[in-house]
Design a protein around this motif. Structure first.
Motif, mmCIF file in Angstrom:
data_model
loop_
_atom_site.group_PDB
_atom_site.id
_atom_site.type_symbol
_atom_site.label_atom_id
_atom_site.label_comp_id
_atom_site.label_asym_id
_atom_site.label_seq_id
_atom_site.Cartn_x
_atom_site.Cartn_y
_atom_site.Cartn_z
ATOM 1 N N GLN A 118 15.141 1.839 -5.496
ATOM 2 C CA GLN A 118 14.548 2.786 -4.542
ATOM 3 C C GLN A 118 13.069 3.047 -4.858
ATOM 4 O O GLN A 118 12.269 3.287 -3.956
ATOM 5 C CB GLN A 118 15.346 4.097 -4.451
ATOM 6 N N GLU A 119 12.686 2.981 -6.131
ATOM 7 C CA GLU A 119 11.270 3.124 -6.490
ATOM 8 C C GLU A 119 10.474 1.911 -6.034
ATOM 9 O O GLU A 119 9.325 2.038 -5.611
ATOM 10 C CB GLU A 119 11.096 3.310 -7.997
ATOM 11 N N ILE A 120 11.078 0.751 -6.130
ATOM 12 C CA ILE A 120 10.406 -0.474 -5.684
ATOM 13 C C ILE A 120 10.148 -0.398 -4.189
ATOM 14 O O ILE A 120 9.050 -0.702 -3.718
ATOM 15 C CB ILE A 120 11.237 -1.720 -6.052
ATOM 16 N N VAL A 121 11.149 0.023 -3.445
ATOM 17 C CA VAL A 121 10.996 0.159 -1.990
ATOM 18 C C VAL A 121 9.912 1.184 -1.677
ATOM 19 O O VAL A 121 9.053 0.961 -0.812
ATOM 20 C CB VAL A 121 12.337 0.525 -1.320
ATOM 21 N N ALA A 122 9.908 2.295 -2.387
ATOM 22 C CA ALA A 122 8.892 3.332 -2.171
ATOM 23 C C ALA A 122 7.492 2.821 -2.523
ATOM 24 O O ALA A 122 6.507 3.228 -1.905
ATOM 25 C CB ALA A 122 9.227 4.581 -2.980
ATOM 26 N N ALA A 123 7.402 1.924 -3.489
ATOM 27 C CA ALA A 123 6.103 1.354 -3.859
ATOM 28 C C ALA A 123 5.500 0.580 -2.701
ATOM 29 O O ALA A 123 4.270 0.562 -2.531
ATOM 30 C CB ALA A 123 6.244 0.454 -5.085
ATOM 31 N N GLN A 124 6.352 -0.048 -1.899
ATOM 32 C CA GLN A 124 5.848 -0.788 -0.730
ATOM 33 C C GLN A 124 5.137 0.167 0.233
ATOM 34 O O GLN A 124 4.073 -0.151 0.757
ATOM 35 C CB GLN A 124 6.995 -1.523 -0.041
ATOM 36 N N GLN A 125 5.722 1.345 0.444
ATOM 37 C CA GLN A 125 5.078 2.323 1.327
ATOM 38 C C GLN A 125 3.766 2.812 0.713
ATOM 39 O O GLN A 125 2.772 2.972 1.410
ATOM 40 C CB GLN A 125 6.001 3.499 1.622
ATOM 41 N N ALA A 126 3.751 3.060 -0.587
ATOM 42 C CA ALA A 126 2.520 3.501 -1.252
ATOM 43 C C ALA A 126 1.420 2.449 -1.103
ATOM 44 O O ALA A 126 0.263 2.777 -0.793
ATOM 45 C CB ALA A 126 2.790 3.796 -2.727
ATOM 46 N N LEU A 127 1.772 1.188 -1.307
ATOM 47 C CA LEU A 127 0.803 0.106 -1.169
ATOM 48 C C LEU A 127 0.218 0.066 0.236
ATOM 49 O O LEU A 127 -1.000 0.015 0.416
ATOM 50 C CB LEU A 127 1.464 -1.240 -1.506
ATOM 51 N N TRP A 128 1.078 0.113 1.227
ATOM 52 C CA TRP A 128 0.588 0.007 2.600
ATOM 53 C C TRP A 128 -0.112 1.285 3.060
ATOM 54 O O TRP A 128 -0.956 1.243 3.960
ATOM 55 C CB TRP A 128 1.699 -0.462 3.529
ATOM 56 N N GLY A 129 0.174 2.395 2.419
ATOM 57 C CA GLY A 129 -0.628 3.593 2.667
ATOM 58 C C GLY A 129 -2.059 3.383 2.208
ATOM 59 O O GLY A 129 -3.015 3.771 2.887
ATOM 60 N N LEU A 130 -2.219 2.731 1.064
ATOM 61 C CA LEU A 130 -3.568 2.415 0.569
ATOM 62 C C LEU A 130 -4.249 1.375 1.459
ATOM 63 O O LEU A 130 -5.466 1.434 1.662
ATOM 64 C CB LEU A 130 -3.501 1.923 -0.876
ATOM 65 N N MET A 131 -3.473 0.446 1.978
ATOM 66 C CA MET A 131 -4.051 -0.526 2.910
ATOM 67 C C MET A 131 -4.589 0.193 4.153
ATOM 68 O O MET A 131 -5.667 -0.137 4.647
ATOM 69 C CB MET A 131 -3.010 -1.579 3.293
ATOM 70 N N ALA A 132 -3.863 1.189 4.631
ATOM 71 C CA ALA A 132 -4.335 1.957 5.779
ATOM 72 C C ALA A 132 -5.564 2.781 5.412
ATOM 73 O O ALA A 132 -6.522 2.864 6.191
ATOM 74 C CB ALA A 132 -3.223 2.862 6.312
ATOM 75 N N ASP A 133 -5.560 3.373 4.214
ATOM 76 C CA ASP A 133 -6.713 4.171 3.776
ATOM 77 C C ASP A 133 -7.984 3.342 3.686
ATOM 78 O O ASP A 133 -9.084 3.852 3.872
ATOM 79 C CB ASP A 133 -6.451 4.796 2.399
ATOM 80 N N SER A 134 -7.835 2.063 3.370
ATOM 81 C CA SER A 134 -9.004 1.194 3.201
ATOM 82 C C SER A 134 -9.357 0.423 4.469
ATOM 83 O O SER A 134 -10.303 -0.370 4.468
ATOM 84 C CB SER A 134 -8.768 0.219 2.040
ATOM 85 N N TYR A 135 -8.639 0.667 5.537
ATOM 86 C CA TYR A 135 -8.904 -0.007 6.813
ATOM 87 C C TYR A 135 -10.075 0.700 7.487
ATOM 88 O O TYR A 135 -9.905 1.583 8.325
ATOM 89 C CB TYR A 135 -7.653 0.018 7.696
ATOM 90 N N GLU A 159 -1.765 -11.962 -3.226
ATOM 91 C CA GLU A 159 -0.637 -11.630 -4.105
ATOM 92 C C GLU A 159 -0.391 -10.119 -4.176
ATOM 93 O O GLU A 159 0.745 -9.670 -4.312
ATOM 94 C CB GLU A 159 -0.901 -12.196 -5.504
ATOM 95 N N ALA A 160 -1.456 -9.327 -4.075
ATOM 96 C CA ALA A 160 -1.314 -7.872 -4.162
ATOM 97 C C ALA A 160 -0.435 -7.319 -3.043
ATOM 98 O O ALA A 160 0.274 -6.332 -3.236
ATOM 99 C CB ALA A 160 -2.684 -7.196 -4.130
ATOM 100 N N LEU A 161 -0.460 -7.970 -1.900
ATOM 101 C CA LEU A 161 0.301 -7.474 -0.758
ATOM 102 C C LEU A 161 1.805 -7.637 -0.945
ATOM 103 O O LEU A 161 2.585 -7.034 -0.212
ATOM 104 C CB LEU A 161 -0.147 -8.178 0.517
ATOM 105 N N SER A 162 2.195 -8.447 -1.923
ATOM 106 C CA SER A 162 3.623 -8.684 -2.133
ATOM 107 C C SER A 162 4.124 -8.155 -3.479
ATOM 108 O O SER A 162 5.169 -8.585 -3.961
ATOM 109 C CB SER A 162 3.928 -10.176 -1.995
ATOM 110 N N ILE A 163 3.396 -7.209 -4.065
ATOM 111 C CA ILE A 163 3.832 -6.648 -5.343
ATOM 112 C C ILE A 163 5.263 -6.124 -5.244
ATOM 113 O O ILE A 163 6.130 -6.484 -6.051
ATOM 114 C CB ILE A 163 2.873 -5.529 -5.833
ATOM 115 N N ALA A 164 5.535 -5.276 -4.286
ATOM 116 C CA ALA A 164 6.875 -4.685 -4.164
ATOM 117 C C ALA A 164 7.900 -5.732 -3.732
ATOM 118 O O ALA A 164 9.036 -5.733 -4.218
ATOM 119 C CB ALA A 164 6.856 -3.515 -3.196
ATOM 120 N N TRP A 165 7.517 -6.624 -2.849
ATOM 121 C CA TRP A 165 8.429 -7.669 -2.388
ATOM 122 C C TRP A 165 8.871 -8.521 -3.570
ATOM 123 O O TRP A 165 10.055 -8.781 -3.769
ATOM 124 C CB TRP A 165 7.754 -8.529 -1.322
ATOM 125 N N THR A 166 7.903 -8.957 -4.381
ATOM 126 C CA THR A 166 8.203 -9.781 -5.556
ATOM 127 C C THR A 166 9.070 -9.011 -6.549
ATOM 128 O O THR A 166 10.040 -9.554 -7.092
ATOM 129 C CB THR A 166 6.890 -10.239 -6.225
#
Length: 180
Positions: free
Chosen positions: A40-57, A122-129
């Motif tokens: 569940q932490e891994i799944v939540a990390a995906q949301q955190a990552l993509w939140g940062l992607m949105a912040d940097s858009y 590779e950074a975009l797939s941290i949680a996926w990997t």
């Protein structure tokens, strides 16, 4: 895992690789560290990552990526922001506030001198990997949502306009002009 915890993960990964400017090495180490955590932490990390992607858009960040990489597609902008995330919270926040500070970063100066594009898919797939490694299963399709903000209309110009980019990102365009 929230954004603050995600940044701690990135910092831990950066501290464990020989070249923390190497986004791929940081992303690989972060995925390995994340795989040790509950699913569940891994799944939540995906949301955190993509939140940062949105912040940097942001259009100014896209302009900086355009200067650095000699052009920048949608995917290229994602990969550039992936690299930016692997550089840690302090660098990320400084660059979001003023993308021209990229010209001051030793890694960016070295990449410019060597003609190396800055990107880290590779950074975009941290949680996926990590999820794949930890569970043997793919990350659930609904692991994250992303809503990009509207780009700044004041930056709605053709990034091929070198004079305009030079006016808006003077140190970065000077660095890359000198390196050319």
């Amino acid at each position: 895992m929230d954004t603050k915890q995600f940044w701690k993960l990135i910092e831990e990964a950066r501290s464990q690789v020989p070249a923390p400017d190497n986004g791929d090495a940081v992303a690989e180490r972060a995925a390995t560290l994340l795989a040790l955590r509950p699913a569940q932490e891994i799944v939540a990390a995906q949301q955190a990552l993509w939140g940062l992607m949105a912040d940097s858009y942001r259009a100014p960040v896209w302009g900086a990526a355009y200067v650095i990489n000699g052009g920048c597609s949608d995917d290229g902008f994602d990969y550039f922001r992936g690299w930016l995330i692997t550089q840690g919270r302090e660098t990320f926040e400084r660059v979001i506030a003023d993308p021209d500070v990229l010209a001051d970063l030793p890694a960016v100066r070295a990449f410019a001198a060597d003609g190396i594009d800055i990107e880290c898919e590779e950074a975009l797939s941290i949680a996926w990997t990590a999820h794949q490694e930890a569970t043997g299963e793919e990350l659930p399709n609904d692991a994250f949502t992303i809503r990009y903000p509207e780009l700044d209309p004041e930056w709605n110009f053709d990034f091929e306009d070198e004079d305009e980019l030079g006016r808006r990102l003077p140190r970065l365009t000077e660095l890359y002009s000198a390196a050319a």
